[in-house]
Scaffold this active site. Structure first.
Site, PDB file in Angstrom:
ATOM      1  N   CYS A 350      10.842  19.799 -25.434  1.00 52.38           N
ATOM      2  CA  CYS A 350       9.706  19.102 -26.039  1.00 52.38           C
ATOM      3  C   CYS A 350       8.494  20.013 -26.183  1.00 52.38           C
ATOM      4  CB  CYS A 350       9.365  17.867 -25.223  1.00 52.38           C
ATOM      5  SG  CYS A 350      10.761  16.761 -25.123  1.00 52.38           S
ATOM      6  N   GLU A 351       8.597  20.999 -27.057  1.00 50.66           N
ATOM      7  CA  GLU A 351       7.520  21.944 -27.363  1.00 50.66           C
ATOM      8  C   GLU A 351       7.784  22.426 -28.777  1.00 50.66           C
ATOM      9  OE1 GLU A 351       5.256  23.710 -25.221  1.00 50.66           O
ATOM     10  OE2 GLU A 351       5.895  22.865 -23.303  1.00 50.66           O
ATOM     11  N   TYR A 378      16.583  40.533 -20.746  1.00 47.27           N
ATOM     12  CA  TYR A 378      15.457  39.595 -20.724  1.00 47.27           C
ATOM     13  C   TYR A 378      15.841  38.243 -21.321  1.00 47.27           C
ATOM     14  CZ  TYR A 378      13.257  44.006 -19.641  1.00 47.27           C
ATOM     15  OH  TYR A 378      12.960  45.210 -19.060  1.00 47.27           O
TER      16      TYR A 378
HETATM   17  C1  LIG Z   1      10.499  46.761 -17.128  1.00 45.91           C
HETATM   18  C2  LIG Z   1      10.456  48.112 -16.556  1.00 45.91           C
HETATM   19  C3  LIG Z   1      11.427  49.067 -16.894  1.00 45.91           C
HETATM   20  C4  LIG Z   1      12.513  48.801 -17.901  1.00 45.91           C
HETATM   21  O1  LIG Z   1      11.985  48.658 -19.193  1.00 45.91           O
HETATM   22  P1  LIG Z   1      12.976  48.541 -20.450  1.00 45.91           P
HETATM   23  O2  LIG Z   1      12.037  48.399 -21.603  1.00 45.91           O
HETATM   24  O3  LIG Z   1      13.803  47.328 -20.238  1.00 45.91           O
HETATM   25  O4  LIG Z   1      13.785  49.781 -20.502  1.00 45.91           O
HETATM   26  C5  LIG Z   1      11.374  50.306 -16.271  1.00 45.91           C
HETATM   27  N1  LIG Z   1      10.396  50.607 -15.378  1.00 45.91           N
HETATM   28  C6  LIG Z   1       9.434  49.723 -15.041  1.00 45.91           C
HETATM   29  C7  LIG Z   1       8.405  50.112 -14.062  1.00 45.91           C
HETATM   30  C8  LIG Z   1       9.426  48.456 -15.624  1.00 45.91           C
HETATM   31  O5  LIG Z   1       8.458  47.595 -15.308  1.00 45.91           O
END
Ligand SMILES: *Cc1c(COP(=O)(O)O)cnc(C)c1O
Length: 424
Positions: A350-351, A378
């Site tokens: 509901c958004e 992600y």
């Molecule tokens: C999120 C993150 C990564 C990985 O980033 P990607 O874009 O998924 O490769 C690596 N190092 C740190 C410190 C992060 O916060």
């Protein structure tokens, strides 16, 4: 039609396969929403990193937050990887998956004392420290335990935003890292603290980076600092250049990891730093295009202004479109010959922000199973139970082999930890 990203995802006749498995069959057997990952695709994404670093001291630390399923971590642990973690929870996952603490780097701007203590006792390789305040607390916690924290400072290279406006974490204005100008003094302080042993330097300038230039700029800035820090008397052993390499969601053309690393190593060698251990923290580029989210079409709602295709996956299952207005390719797992119509692909939450794709040309019928592509990173890690929706199951395929790597949440799971008030 050509699909972005993984060579492991392809149509055979009308049917979409990941490795040697027909995705429509998996949806039928395991229900939807369903995340499916290819182990082969993950290892194939890792291979160019390993190839490019062969023959020199290095460590590839998979960034756990991209996809933290135990079987994913196990896959990378068995392939020799270390891990980049941002919480004690992620450390526990790494250990449960057979990873070694001695290959773990601990990043993040807000580590708690309890998390520091846990990581120290486990014996992590390095804390990537992000502020002077954190350094002082880490020193206190380590000394209190009679242990030594090996650290690198995450420096903020302040890579020129005018040249590279898409970089989001390596600029002065954001919360990450120690400012370039303060780095030498902060290293001097680190070297003087009890319980702290300086071992390296690190930076991580952003995510979904599709060009080499910002990495090279950041590297120059980091090497300038290493030279200044060593001249001031503190040896720096390793260079950790973070993660951030982009993937193809639609028409992006990021460099290959091998090409990126070759250029970085060339500069490292040219500037006389070739003896150092080199580390990377890739997340998205190792898993993003190794996974899809399968979702069933429930209802079609053609309208005067817009046509809506209502599917059973929602923003709680896959947050990237709602959160970043991210574009993710959506295809039918069984190609239809009917004329395609333009649909907004939306979920049941509901958004109005609950959409997976806008204005997508698709031939669909209720009951069809759609695949949201590039959903290996992600996706599940950002999923929630919003609207009291259980998170979906996760499968890992390897050739024709299918393994259930996370069961679908039940409704009972969702309020297991809640309590009614005592009756008056
Ligand atoms: C999120 C993150 C990564 C990985 O980033 P990607 O874009 O998924 O490769 C690596 N190092 C740190 C410190 C992060 O916060």
């Amino acid at each position: 039609m050509t699909l972005p990203g993984s060579p492991f995802l392809a149509y055979r006749g009308p049917d979409l396969y990941l490795d040697d498995v027909r995705l429509g069959d998996l949806a039928e057997q395991h229900g939807t929403p369903l995340y499916v990952y290819s182990r082969r695709a993950m290892l194939a994404a890792l291979a160019p990193y390993q190839r490019a670093l062969q023959g020199r001291p290095h460590l590839i630390c998979y960034a756990v937050k991209a996809n933290s399923n135990l079987a994913v971590l196990q896959t990378f642990a068995q392939a020799g990887c270390g891990f980049d973690i941002v919480s004690a929870g992620e450390l526990a996952r790494v250990l449960a998956a057979g990873g070694s603490a001695s290959k773990v780097v601990f990043s993040g701007v807000g580590k708690t004392r309890a998390e520091m203590a846990t990581a120290l006792k486990a014996g992590v390789k390095c804390f990537n420290v992000e502020s002077t305040a954190e350094l002082d607390v880490l020193s206190e916690v380590a000394s209190g335990l009679g242990l030594t924290a090996h650290i690198s400072l995450r420096v903020n290279p302040d890579v020129d935003a005018g040249t590279h406006p898409y970089i989001s974490t390596g600029l002065k204005g954001n919360k990450f890292g120690v400012a370039h100008e303060e780095a030498v003094a902060t290293y001097r302080r680190a070297a003087s603290l009890p319980g702290i042993q300086v071992t390296g330097i690190d930076c991580h300038i952003g995510s979904q980076i599709t060009e080499i230039a910002p990495y090279l700029d950041a590297l120059d800035r980091v090497l300038d600092l290493v030279e200044a820090i060593e001249a001031a008397g503190t040896p720096v052993h390793h260079l950790d250049l973070g993660g951030g390499l982009g993937i193809t969601y639609t028409n992006e053309t990021p460099p290959g990891a091998d090409q990126l690393i070759a250029e970085l190593l060339k500069k490292i060698d040219a500037r006389g730093h070739g003896h150092r251990e080199v580390m990377f923290e890739p997340g998205r580029s190792l898993v993003g295009n190794a996974g899809v989210l399968l979702t069933e079409v429930m209802f079609l709602k053609p309208g005067a202004q817009k046509n809506f295709c209502v599917v059973d996956a929602a923003m709680n299952d896959l947050m990237r479109p709602a959160l970043y207005e991210a574009y993710m390719e959506i295809v039918n797992t069984e190609q239809r010959s009917e004329v395609a119509t333009v649909w907004d692909i939306v979920g049941p939450v509901c958004e109005s922000g609950d959409w997976l794709g806008r204005e997508r040309k698709l031939a669909v019928k209720p009951g069809d199973v759609l695949a949201v592509l590039s959903a290996g990173a992600y996706g599940m890690t950002m999923a929630s139970n919003y609207n009291t929706r259980g998170r979906g199951a996760e499968l890992m395929v390897d050739g024709a082999k299918v393994s259930l790597i996370r069961e679908r949440e039940t409704i009972a799971d969702l309020y297991r930890h809640e309590k009614l008030l005592p009756s008056a």
